[in-house]
Every structure is written in C-alpha cells, then in structure tokens.
Design an enzyme around this catalytic site. Sequence first.
Site, PDB file in Angstrom:
ATOM      1  N   ASP A   8       0.874  -1.167   0.000  1.00 14.69           N
ATOM      2  CA  ASP A   8       0.000   0.000   0.000  1.00 14.69           C
ATOM      3  C   ASP A   8       0.916   1.223   0.000  1.00 14.69           C
ATOM      4  O   ASP A   8       2.137   1.086  -0.228  1.00 14.69           O
ATOM      5  CB  ASP A   8      -1.019  -0.037   1.156  1.00 14.69           C
ATOM      6  N   CYS A  65       3.003  -3.435   3.946  1.00 15.84           N
ATOM      7  CA  CYS A  65       2.237  -2.257   4.353  1.00 15.84           C
ATOM      8  C   CYS A  65       2.976  -1.654   5.543  1.00 15.84           C
ATOM      9  O   CYS A  65       4.160  -1.958   5.754  1.00 15.84           O
ATOM     10  CB  CYS A  65       0.776  -2.575   4.650  1.00 15.84           C
ATOM     11  N   GLY A  66       2.321  -0.794   6.302  1.00 17.40           N
ATOM     12  CA  GLY A  66       3.031  -0.152   7.397  1.00 17.40           C
ATOM     13  C   GLY A  66       3.538  -1.151   8.425  1.00 17.40           C
ATOM     14  O   GLY A  66       4.699  -1.115   8.843  1.00 17.40           O
ATOM     15  N   THR A  67       2.642  -2.045   8.827  1.00 14.10           N
ATOM     16  CA  THR A  67       3.003  -3.055   9.827  1.00 14.10           C
ATOM     17  C   THR A  67       3.111  -4.465   9.254  1.00 14.10           C
ATOM     18  O   THR A  67       3.662  -5.354   9.908  1.00 14.10           O
ATOM     19  CB  THR A  67       1.921  -3.118  10.924  1.00 14.10           C
ATOM     20  N   GLY A  68       2.528  -4.690   8.097  1.00 14.98           N
ATOM     21  CA  GLY A  68       2.405  -6.049   7.546  1.00 14.98           C
ATOM     22  C   GLY A  68       1.172  -6.772   8.051  1.00 14.98           C
ATOM     23  O   GLY A  68       0.797  -7.823   7.510  1.00 14.98           O
ATOM     24  N   ILE A  69       0.521  -6.214   9.070  1.00 15.08           N
ATOM     25  CA  ILE A  69      -0.615  -6.910   9.694  1.00 15.08           C
ATOM     26  C   ILE A  69      -1.836  -6.924   8.773  1.00 15.08           C
ATOM     27  O   ILE A  69      -2.426  -7.981   8.509  1.00 15.08           O
ATOM     28  CB  ILE A  69      -0.974  -6.264  11.046  1.00 15.08           C
ATOM     29  N   GLY A  70      -2.211  -5.756   8.286  1.00 13.58           N
ATOM     30  CA  GLY A  70      -3.406  -5.698   7.434  1.00 13.58           C
ATOM     31  C   GLY A  70      -3.255  -6.553   6.191  1.00 13.58           C
ATOM     32  O   GLY A  70      -4.201  -7.264   5.786  1.00 13.58           O
ATOM     33  N   HIS A  98       8.274 -24.801   8.199  1.00 12.42           N
ATOM     34  CA  HIS A  98       7.220 -25.476   8.965  1.00 12.42           C
ATOM     35  C   HIS A  98       5.814 -25.190   8.440  1.00 12.42           C
ATOM     36  O   HIS A  98       4.929 -26.032   8.566  1.00 12.42           O
ATOM     37  CB  HIS A  98       7.280 -25.048  10.442  1.00 12.42           C
ATOM     38  N   HIS A 133       5.023 -31.799   9.357  1.00 12.75           N
ATOM     39  CA  HIS A 133       4.380 -30.504   9.103  1.00 12.75           C
ATOM     40  C   HIS A 133       3.312 -30.585   8.012  1.00 12.75           C
ATOM     41  O   HIS A 133       2.453 -29.710   7.923  1.00 12.75           O
ATOM     42  CB  HIS A 133       5.435 -29.467   8.716  1.00 12.75           C
TER      43      HIS A 133
HETATM   44  C1  RB5 Z   1      -1.616   2.635   6.685  1.00  8.27           C
HETATM   45  O1  RB5 Z   1      -1.560   3.795   7.447  1.00  8.27           O
HETATM   46  C2  RB5 Z   1      -1.514   1.408   7.577  1.00  8.27           C
HETATM   47  O2  RB5 Z   1      -2.673   1.286   8.355  1.00  8.27           O
HETATM   48  C3  RB5 Z   1      -1.300   0.165   6.745  1.00  8.27           C
HETATM   49  O3  RB5 Z   1      -0.191   0.330   5.955  1.00  8.27           O
HETATM   50  C4  RB5 Z   1      -1.060  -1.115   7.522  1.00  8.27           C
HETATM   51  O4  RB5 Z   1      -0.070  -0.966   8.485  1.00  8.27           O
HETATM   52  C5  RB5 Z   1      -2.263  -1.796   8.031  1.00  8.27           C
HETATM   53  O5  RB5 Z   1      -2.170  -2.923   8.583  1.00  8.27           O
END
Ligand code: RB5
Length: 142
Positions: A8, A65-70, A98, A133
């Site tokens: 993103d 993305c910013g955190t990779g979480i989304g 694994h 695995h």
């Molecule tokens: C964008 O600001 C941020 O929310 C997105 O890159 C990401 O970290 C979401 O998980």
Amino acid sequence: MRYYIATDHAGVAIKENVKQMVEDLGHEIIDLGPFSTDRVDYPDYAHKLATTVLEDSGSFGILICGTGIGMSLAANKHHGIRAALCHDAYTAEMARAHNDANVLCFGERVVGIGVIESILKAWSATQFEGGRHTDRVTKIEQ
Ligand code: RB5
C-alpha cells in the site's frame, strides 16, 4: 522462482529496493502496484496479489504495508494462501520450513532494510520440510 509484490502507500518507498534484492537472489519479480504514493487500501492489493499467486502455481508473493498486519489478514482470507508476517530471518525461515508459507508479509515501519534483506535471504534459501508438518498444513487448508 517467480515472485509477485504489492504494497500500500506505506510500503511504496522500499518496494524498488525489495525488488532488486529479490532479483539479486536469482528470482523473477512482478510488480502488481501501486505505482504512486497516493493513499490506497491495503486489502485491495492483498486480494489482487493473493488471486495472482493462486493462479500461478508454485509462485510466491510479497506484501508490504506499514506493519504487515493488514496485508497478512487480508491475504489469509484466500483459501490456499498461507501469508506469514515475518519480523526477522528466523520467522522467515520457519514460515517456509514449517508452515509452507507462500506469501511473505512485513511492515515497512517495523523492519529496516538490513533486516528485510536477511528475511528475503532466509525465505529464499528455505524449503518446506514436509514430514510431520504436512498434516498440520493440510489441517489449515481444511
Ligand atoms: C496505513 O496507514 C496502515 O494502516 C497500513 O499500511 C497497515 O499498516 C495496516 O495494517
């Protein structure tokens, strides 16, 4: 191997560096965007990449993305995608060995370029171990 990459707006700044690193490791990499720093919604790119990886059997994906979480949350909604959020070489190695992960996720705001390089090297060098695995990964898919 063929890799696809998507980000993103929070991942665009390092995308070209990551593409070069993947090529330096001997792989092909195809950029699915975005191609500007305009704000975009990460699920749109996660879904685009997941669909593309599933259509190209044996390929891998990279989502930033910013955190990779989304990105990892969205990609894992696709049956057959095993997206792993990695923070270092160890988690990248284990994701392949694994979990037979086929999509690598990381956060541009979390890891620096040196750590990213070590993540990519570990991912690229590691094969799925199979064995005990295999049943576990099959249970994910079921
Ligand atoms: C964008 O600001 C941020 O929310 C997105 O890159 C990401 O970290 C979401 O998980």
